[in-house]
Scaffold this motif. Structure first.
Motif, PDB file in Angstrom:
ATOM      1  N   PRO A  49     -34.996 -36.612 -29.155  1.00  0.00           N
ATOM      2  CA  PRO A  49     -34.554 -38.011 -29.018  1.00  0.00           C
ATOM      3  C   PRO A  49     -34.069 -38.632 -30.323  1.00  0.00           C
ATOM      4  O   PRO A  49     -33.133 -39.442 -30.317  1.00  0.00           O
ATOM      5  N   ARG A  56     -41.770 -45.752 -20.759  1.00  0.00           N
ATOM      6  CA  ARG A  56     -42.025 -44.371 -21.172  1.00  0.00           C
ATOM      7  C   ARG A  56     -42.181 -44.283 -22.686  1.00  0.00           C
ATOM      8  O   ARG A  56     -43.003 -43.522 -23.192  1.00  0.00           O
ATOM      9  N   LEU A  57     -41.374 -45.077 -23.389  1.00  0.00           N
ATOM     10  CA  LEU A  57     -41.501 -45.067 -24.845  1.00  0.00           C
ATOM     11  C   LEU A  57     -42.843 -45.639 -25.283  1.00  0.00           C
ATOM     12  O   LEU A  57     -43.481 -45.135 -26.226  1.00  0.00           O
ATOM     13  N   GLY A  67     -41.618 -40.526 -25.429  1.00  0.00           N
ATOM     14  CA  GLY A  67     -40.289 -40.412 -26.028  1.00  0.00           C
ATOM     15  C   GLY A  67     -39.926 -38.990 -26.415  1.00  0.00           C
ATOM     16  O   GLY A  67     -38.757 -38.603 -26.357  1.00  0.00           O
ATOM     17  N   SER A  68     -40.922 -38.176 -26.790  1.00  0.00           N
ATOM     18  CA  SER A  68     -40.642 -36.800 -27.210  1.00  0.00           C
ATOM     19  C   SER A  68     -40.163 -35.930 -26.057  1.00  0.00           C
ATOM     20  O   SER A  68     -39.613 -34.846 -26.284  1.00  0.00           O
TER      21      SER A  68
END
Length: 228
Positions: free
Chosen positions: A175, A206-207, A212-213
């Motif tokens: 990302p 989600r972040l 995020g990964s």
């Protein structure tokens, strides 16, 4: 070769003028001479030195053939079979599917690529591909950009910068090296594909959950041409 066993008990063979003996001798063809390349003199086929020479020659041929088969070097055209880290790319991993044979671009060059982009999340959803964008003749339209301009996501620039024309490379872009805003290219031309892509990558929930990964991007990139 015809072998004739002569016994002293056969009276018609003891007579050198007997017609049966003349018939046998007439039917038996003469034996061809045996010539060995490793010996300067003709050797008898029944002599121990001739048998040893034949065995040595056969072993030498077999050993040479086996050595050339086992010790042959691998083809130089073979590509990598595992992903590797691209230097100074921020964590981009690459796998060369086909090695190129042309020039390598530098910053400032205008490069043309074909790509196939998909998300690592959502079961590898394909969000865009240049092979789907056709011109009036039905040929796919490549994506053209200036290397080093910053208008394209950095993961693609890192991948293309070390490719050769004609090569195809698969890259896994984290990302941090992917889309940082909605103006970075390549952008899917379809509105709904763009919305789905950006709402997945920039999903605040989600972040916030630390996912995020998992929002990386996978691109298959083919370098078509370079213009300096």
């Amino acid at each position: 070769m015809v072998v004739v066993h002569c016994h002293a008990s056969s009276p018609y063979l003891r007579d050198p003028h007997h017609s049966a003996l003349h018939y046998l001798l007439r039917r038996a063809p003469p034996s061809p001479p045996i010539i060995y390349a490793t010996s300067p003199q003709p050797l008898s086929s029944s002599s121990p030195s001739a048998a040893s020479t034949r065995r040595t020659l056969l072993v030498s041929i077999a050993t040479t053939s086996f050595s050339s088969l086992i010790l042959s070097p691998p083809s130089k055209s073979a590509t990598n079979t595992e992903f590797f880290d691209l230097p100074n790319s921020g964590g981009v991993k690459a796998l060369d599917l086909r090695a190129g044979t042309g020039a390598t671009p530098v910053d400032g060059d205008q490069v043309a690529i074909h790509y196939y982009g998909r998300l690592a999340a959502k079961q590898g959803w394909r969000f865009d591909s240049t092979y789907d964008h056709k011109d009036s003749t039905g040929e796919p339209i490549p994506f053209v950009f200036t290397l080093g301009s910053g208008k394209v996501i950095s993961g693609i620039e890192s991948a293309v910068r070390s490719m050769q024309v004609g090569g195809t490379r698969r890259v896994i872009i984290p990302p941090s090296q992917g889309y940082q805003n909605t103006s970075q290219e390549p952008i899917p031309p379809n509105f709904f594909d763009r919305q789905r892509l950006f709402t997945t990558i920039f999903n605040p929930t989600r972040l916030a959950n630390g996912e995020g990964s998992t929002l990386g991007i996978i691109f298959d990139i083919e370098l078509i041409s370079i213009r300096h």
